[in-house]
Design a protein around this motif. Structure first.
Motif, mmCIF file in Angstrom:
data_model
loop_
_atom_site.group_PDB
_atom_site.id
_atom_site.type_symbol
_atom_site.label_atom_id
_atom_site.label_comp_id
_atom_site.label_asym_id
_atom_site.label_seq_id
_atom_site.Cartn_x
_atom_site.Cartn_y
_atom_site.Cartn_z
ATOM 1 N N ASP A 1 -48.206 -51.435 67.263
ATOM 2 C CA ASP A 1 -47.804 -51.846 68.710
ATOM 3 C C ASP A 1 -46.183 -51.426 68.311
ATOM 4 O O ASP A 1 -44.852 -52.029 68.140
ATOM 5 C CB ASP A 1 -47.657 -53.481 69.082
ATOM 6 C CG ASP A 1 -46.995 -53.967 69.500
ATOM 7 O OD1 ASP A 1 -47.426 -53.078 70.729
ATOM 8 O OD2 ASP A 1 -46.856 -55.184 70.204
ATOM 9 N N PHE A 2 -45.764 -50.612 69.963
ATOM 10 C CA PHE A 2 -44.957 -49.706 69.927
ATOM 11 C C PHE A 2 -44.167 -50.414 71.010
ATOM 12 O O PHE A 2 -43.229 -50.200 71.710
ATOM 13 C CB PHE A 2 -45.048 -48.365 70.379
ATOM 14 C CG PHE A 2 -43.704 -47.482 70.289
ATOM 15 C CD1 PHE A 2 -43.072 -46.991 69.163
ATOM 16 C CD2 PHE A 2 -42.957 -47.011 71.417
ATOM 17 C CE1 PHE A 2 -41.944 -46.393 69.097
ATOM 18 C CE2 PHE A 2 -42.039 -46.732 71.175
ATOM 19 C CZ PHE A 2 -41.354 -46.243 70.333
ATOM 20 N N LYS A 3 -42.932 -51.512 70.194
ATOM 21 C CA LYS A 3 -42.434 -52.739 71.079
ATOM 22 C C LYS A 3 -41.219 -52.421 72.361
ATOM 23 O O LYS A 3 -40.922 -52.792 72.181
ATOM 24 C CB LYS A 3 -42.303 -53.995 70.411
ATOM 25 C CG LYS A 3 -43.394 -54.614 69.285
ATOM 26 C CD LYS A 3 -43.263 -55.564 68.748
ATOM 27 C CE LYS A 3 -44.789 -56.241 68.079
ATOM 28 N NZ LYS A 3 -43.646 -57.657 67.162
ATOM 29 N N ARG A 4 -40.681 -51.121 70.990
ATOM 30 C CA ARG A 4 -39.135 -50.684 72.280
ATOM 31 C C ARG A 4 -39.974 -50.267 73.359
ATOM 32 O O ARG A 4 -38.746 -50.348 74.396
ATOM 33 C CB ARG A 4 -39.097 -49.378 71.295
ATOM 34 C CG ARG A 4 -38.199 -50.242 69.687
ATOM 35 C CD ARG A 4 -37.951 -49.280 69.491
ATOM 36 N NE ARG A 4 -36.872 -48.224 69.448
ATOM 37 C CZ ARG A 4 -36.096 -46.861 69.417
ATOM 38 N NH1 ARG A 4 -36.372 -46.108 68.135
ATOM 39 N NH2 ARG A 4 -35.514 -46.034 70.404
ATOM 40 N N GLN A 5 -40.962 -49.918 73.437
ATOM 41 C CA GLN A 5 -41.424 -49.280 75.245
ATOM 42 C C GLN A 5 -41.618 -50.023 75.500
ATOM 43 O O GLN A 5 -41.732 -49.940 76.900
ATOM 44 C CB GLN A 5 -42.207 -48.041 75.261
ATOM 45 C CG GLN A 5 -42.308 -47.049 75.878
ATOM 46 C CD GLN A 5 -43.246 -45.922 75.914
ATOM 47 O OE1 GLN A 5 -43.783 -45.400 74.601
ATOM 48 N NE2 GLN A 5 -43.475 -45.229 76.795
ATOM 49 N N LYS A 6 -41.783 -51.835 75.270
ATOM 50 C CA LYS A 6 -42.711 -52.933 75.827
ATOM 51 C C LYS A 6 -41.572 -52.622 77.066
ATOM 52 O O LYS A 6 -40.304 -53.233 76.557
ATOM 53 C CB LYS A 6 -43.179 -53.321 75.177
ATOM 54 C CG LYS A 6 -43.971 -54.441 75.769
ATOM 55 C CD LYS A 6 -44.788 -55.507 74.902
ATOM 56 C CE LYS A 6 -45.459 -55.109 73.832
ATOM 57 N NZ LYS A 6 -46.089 -56.491 73.218
ATOM 58 N N ASP A 7 -41.571 -52.780 78.349
ATOM 59 C CA ASP A 7 -41.303 -53.687 79.340
ATOM 60 C C ASP A 7 -40.717 -55.166 78.905
ATOM 61 O O ASP A 7 -41.412 -56.049 78.117
ATOM 62 C CB ASP A 7 -41.593 -54.234 80.721
ATOM 63 C CG ASP A 7 -40.990 -54.693 81.449
ATOM 64 O OD1 ASP A 7 -40.034 -53.834 82.209
ATOM 65 O OD2 ASP A 7 -41.283 -55.689 81.720
ATOM 66 N N PRO A 8 -39.438 -55.431 78.589
ATOM 67 C CA PRO A 8 -38.863 -57.118 78.568
ATOM 68 C C PRO A 8 -39.741 -58.057 79.171
ATOM 69 O O PRO A 8 -39.426 -59.337 78.439
ATOM 70 C CB PRO A 8 -37.941 -57.096 78.641
ATOM 71 C CG PRO A 8 -37.165 -55.815 79.075
ATOM 72 C CD PRO A 8 -38.421 -54.852 79.326
ATOM 73 N N SER A 9 -40.306 -57.974 80.165
ATOM 74 C CA SER A 9 -40.673 -58.756 80.906
ATOM 75 C C SER A 9 -42.072 -59.869 80.175
ATOM 76 O O SER A 9 -42.510 -60.980 80.350
ATOM 77 C CB SER A 9 -41.147 -59.164 81.909
ATOM 78 O OG SER A 9 -42.326 -57.752 82.096
ATOM 79 N N TYR A 10 -42.462 -58.841 79.454
ATOM 80 C CA TYR A 10 -43.693 -58.773 78.285
ATOM 81 C C TYR A 10 -43.621 -59.482 76.660
ATOM 82 O O TYR A 10 -44.519 -58.740 76.467
ATOM 83 C CB TYR A 10 -44.783 -57.775 78.476
ATOM 84 C CG TYR A 10 -45.193 -57.201 79.839
ATOM 85 C CD1 TYR A 10 -46.699 -58.541 80.190
ATOM 86 C CD2 TYR A 10 -44.694 -57.076 80.949
ATOM 87 C CE1 TYR A 10 -46.637 -58.100 81.389
ATOM 88 C CE2 TYR A 10 -45.463 -56.947 82.203
ATOM 89 C CZ TYR A 10 -46.793 -57.530 82.385
ATOM 90 O OH TYR A 10 -47.060 -57.917 84.049
ATOM 91 N N ARG A 11 -42.485 -59.046 76.399
ATOM 92 C CA ARG A 11 -42.193 -59.043 74.809
ATOM 93 C C ARG A 11 -43.161 -59.912 74.070
ATOM 94 O O ARG A 11 -42.701 -61.344 75.263
ATOM 95 C CB ARG A 11 -40.623 -58.836 74.640
ATOM 96 C CG ARG A 11 -40.744 -57.011 74.802
ATOM 97 C CD ARG A 11 -39.393 -56.614 74.809
ATOM 98 N NE ARG A 11 -38.602 -55.534 75.147
ATOM 99 C CZ ARG A 11 -37.580 -54.864 74.955
ATOM 100 N NH1 ARG A 11 -36.516 -55.614 74.715
ATOM 101 N NH2 ARG A 11 -37.496 -53.301 75.465
ATOM 102 N N GLY A 12 -43.778 -59.951 72.973
ATOM 103 C CA GLY A 12 -43.768 -61.564 72.729
ATOM 104 C C GLY A 12 -45.061 -62.350 73.414
ATOM 105 O O GLY A 12 -45.577 -63.281 72.993
#
Length: 299
Positions: A81-92
């Motif tokens: 999972d490439f978390k750095r590119q994920k929008d903050p509202s969907y993190r976690g």
């Protein structure tokens, strides 16, 4: 003329075949999977947005993307999972099923659904150039709750209150009897919370009817969602609540069983408390006299 047609016919067919092949070559392996029915979730729930690549292929090493509008919901690269590119509202809150990727299952798990999560999601396998669209609808979070609010002496009926939380947009509230007939109720009260969700409440006065069963229905036609709650009111309670109307007609007014029970219970409780206080006082007084007597004997 026929010869001319026969002369150009092979060339025309060849041109059509060439165009088709060129179109297929330009598109590569692009394939748009038919969209499924909208996925309905409630606020706070966990939901799975399906995405199955057919025929099944191993995409565990592929680049996978989930997007809503221009927001990256999840990006999967080099088996992680490439978390750095994920929008903050969907993190976690978003994840895939790694063991299912080898079967072409790219379904997304979305946790703690929020009202802002509603919309169209795009599942895309970059190397295969395949995509799928899923519509997420955020539905009501709570079923309605019915309670006895009181009695309407003027109309001789029982007042029922229905309340439901977590709606968007503002829903409609209906009251029905056991036969499904609409009951006349006043306009509902609506409160919009800081999370933009609506809380609605409605009251209705009911009298004795067949089965004495009543339904509160909260519905949102835009998303085709309906929540219901049911209540059964005992005959004795309805008969007692109409005592004022019976008195006006010159009939004997029955005593409310609930009020009578409360009065009797209160009287018994007071008597028990007084008896306990008297018993404790008597015991303390006896002990005090005994200690005084023993002390006098010793002296």
């Amino acid at each position: 003329m026929d010869g001319l047609v026969l002369h150009f016919l092979p060339g025309t067919i060849t041109g059509l075949v060439f165009c088709l092949l060129l179109t297929h070559y330009c598109k590569g392996q692009s394939e748009s999977v038919d969209s499924l029915q909208p996925i309905v979730a409630r606020v706070g729930d966990d939901v799975v947005l399906p995405c199955q690549i057919k025929p099944s292929v191993d995409v565990s090493a592929a680049t996978l993307e989930w997007k809503r509008s221009n927001l990256f919901v999840l990006v999967w690269r080099t088996g992680a999972d490439f978390k750095r590119q994920k929008d903050p509202s969907y993190r976690g809150r978003t994840s895939l099923f790694p063991d299912e990727l080898k079967h072409g299952n790219v379904s997304l798990k979305l946790s703690d659904v929020k009202l802002s999560d509603k919309g169209t999601y795009r599942c895309y396998v970059v190397e295969k150039n395949r995509e799928m669209f899923v519509e997420l609808v955020v539905a009501p979070g709570c079923s309605p709750v019915i309670s006895l609010s009181g009695m309407d002496r003027d109309r001789g009926g029982v007042v029922l209150q229905c309340e439901s939380r977590g709606w968007y947009p503002e829903p409609e509230v209906l009251w029905l009897d056991a036969e499904g007939h609409l009951l006349s109720a006043g306009p509902p009260e609506t409160v919009r919370g800081p999370d933009d969700l609506y809380t609605v409440s409605s009251r209705v006065t009911v009298d004795k009817r067949h089965n004495n069963s009543f339904t509160c229905r909260v519905q949102q036609n835009n998303i085709h969602q309906t929540r219901e709650a049911h209540i059964h009111v005992p005959d004795d309670f309805l008969l007692s609540s109409s005592s004022s109307a019976d008195g006006i007609m010159g009939r004997t007014v029955p005593v409310l069983p609930i009020i009578t029970g409360l009065a009797v219970s209160l009287a018994v409780s007071i008597m028990v408390i007084l008896a306990c206080v008297f018993f404790v006082w008597r015991q303390n007084r006896t002990k005090t006299k005994k200690r005084s007597r023993d002390k006098a004997e010793k002296e």
